[in-house]
Design a protein around this motif. Sequence first.
Motif, mmCIF file in Angstrom:
data_model
loop_
_atom_site.group_PDB
_atom_site.id
_atom_site.type_symbol
_atom_site.label_atom_id
_atom_site.label_comp_id
_atom_site.label_asym_id
_atom_site.label_seq_id
_atom_site.Cartn_x
_atom_site.Cartn_y
_atom_site.Cartn_z
ATOM 1 N N GLU A 217 -4.453 5.969 1.842
ATOM 2 C CA GLU A 217 -3.338 5.717 0.929
ATOM 3 C C GLU A 217 -2.193 4.987 1.628
ATOM 4 O O GLU A 217 -1.603 4.056 1.080
ATOM 5 N N LEU B 243 6.529 10.554 1.370
ATOM 6 C CA LEU B 243 6.286 9.116 1.419
ATOM 7 C C LEU B 243 6.921 8.376 0.249
ATOM 8 O O LEU B 243 7.318 7.223 0.372
ATOM 9 N N LYS B 244 7.010 9.046 -0.880
ATOM 10 C CA LYS B 244 7.660 8.422 -2.047
ATOM 11 C C LYS B 244 9.145 8.179 -1.808
ATOM 12 O O LYS B 244 9.712 7.203 -2.287
ATOM 13 N N SER C 45 -2.875 8.199 -6.955
ATOM 14 C CA SER C 45 -2.127 7.011 -6.555
ATOM 15 C C SER C 45 -0.676 7.371 -6.273
ATOM 16 O O SER C 45 -0.131 8.308 -6.830
ATOM 17 N N ILE C 46 -0.065 6.592 -5.369
ATOM 18 C CA ILE C 46 1.328 6.811 -4.988
ATOM 19 C C ILE C 46 2.108 5.560 -5.332
ATOM 20 O O ILE C 46 1.729 4.471 -4.916
ATOM 21 N N ARG D 80 2.708 13.294 0.482
ATOM 22 C CA ARG D 80 2.853 12.271 -0.557
ATOM 23 C C ARG D 80 4.271 12.261 -1.132
ATOM 24 O O ARG D 80 4.835 11.203 -1.405
ATOM 25 N N LEU E 244 -1.296 17.581 2.027
ATOM 26 C CA LEU E 244 -1.308 16.244 1.438
ATOM 27 C C LEU E 244 -0.228 16.119 0.369
ATOM 28 O O LEU E 244 0.454 15.089 0.271
ATOM 29 N N HIS E 245 -0.075 17.161 -0.443
ATOM 30 C CA HIS E 245 0.915 17.138 -1.529
ATOM 31 C C HIS E 245 2.314 16.895 -0.975
ATOM 32 O O HIS E 245 3.063 16.044 -1.474
ATOM 33 N N LEU F 37 -5.136 10.514 3.311
ATOM 34 C CA LEU F 37 -3.765 10.075 3.563
ATOM 35 C C LEU F 37 -3.757 8.747 4.324
ATOM 36 O O LEU F 37 -2.941 7.856 4.043
#
Length: 481
Positions: A78, A53-54, A2-3, A50, A46-47, A75
């Motif tokens: 999410e 995106l945060k 989860s993000i 993410r 992906l890491h 992705l």
Amino acid sequence: MSIPARSPQANAPICALVVDDERDIRELLVLTLGRMGLKCDTASSLHDARALLKRNQYALCLTDMRLSDGSGIELVQEISQLYAQTPVAMITAFGNQEAAVGALKAGAFDFVSKPVDLAVLRGLVQHALKLGPAAPAGEDAPKRAPVAGAVASRLLGQSAAMAELRATLTKVARSQAPVYIAGESGVGKELVARTIHDQGMRAAAPFVPVNCGAIPTELMESEFFGHRKGAFTGAHADKTGLFQAAEGGTLFLDEIAELPMSMQVKLLRAIQEKSVRPVGANTEVPVDVRILSATHKDLAALVEEGRFRHDLYYRINVIELRVPPLRERREDLPVLVDAILTRLATAQGRLRPELHSDAMEALAHYTFPGNVRELENILERAFALADDDGIRAADLRLPEARPAPPSLAAQASAAAATLDPSLIDPRESASSALPGFIEEIERKAIEQALVDNRYNKTKAAAQLGITFRALRYKLKKLGID
């Protein structure tokens, strides 16, 4: 994984996120987007995506399907769930339509194939900027229809089914995915299609509806793709086709099940290649349209019977919307009746008549095989014939209810009810007397239904009150040819 949701940043620059594990592709995309005035952040996994995106807000995201530590589909899902204001598009391998459809179903608004066509990419980015919150508010900003008002004034009703449909439409309108609208005749499938168009980024462009069953077979190719002067006898001038007429907007293919096989092949190519070849032309013309389609028939059953191409079915049915029939949302009748009578009175410059309780009760018990369209016709007739004291049940002139033919289950149940329990040995297993008796009832009912419908399995299944798949299973189980 989860993000955590981020809060929007004020005055954030127009920035794109490019996610691809190939350095050359990342550099090509950054260069292309940079020439369009976009700042780009890049991620190779992906890491990394993410983490970006945060911290940041993006006007759009382009992600490859295959990444070093997972799938781009993850992705897409999410971003769709947690950052819904960021449109995301998928980069897929050339010809991998399954991956493209999977991305659209996961929430991507569009896709582009490798090797990347820069003209297609620029068009995709322009659409994404109209969708995202960072779109400029100047002269180039799209003119949008008032979303809430449009939906509220069209898709009336407070039932759970209509509330769910409206909520789904809001999400679907942001996507570029093809939508298949299923529902019985008269439920308002074209109204749903117009709402999707008006809520989306193509609202300022044309909405072109076409009834596929109303075009003569010999004219279909010319109607859809246009033709050049002299292409055939009677072609005295160039003609623009429906695809070109809908350029930048939405093409709504109503009753798509009526298309002949030859036209289904050509339609599939036009949708996949995003280009059409006018009759008599030597080159293809690129087109930018969103495809919405609908039919009152069971399209999946037609695919099973080989009467509709499965590849076209899966291409147009990326997102399926079912519009509920009126009998499934009877609680919406009062608001629908009020809206229809008010509209009729306004159009004719008359006072809105009162609908008496006996009339409303009659409507509440009617099955409405023609759905909302039939309700409109009933009220329009009653409005014309009613006296000054309002509309009563007799003014509605509702058809007399005809008893529906008993379903297969009802026939079996009735037959089992006449069976004398004393004739069954209680020591018999559950797999003997009673099941065998019911199987024989099923066999006779199915054989009779097939004869009644000239061995049309789809119609036979409808008469029996079961699905086409269930009928096919029973035919195999009972050994009926």
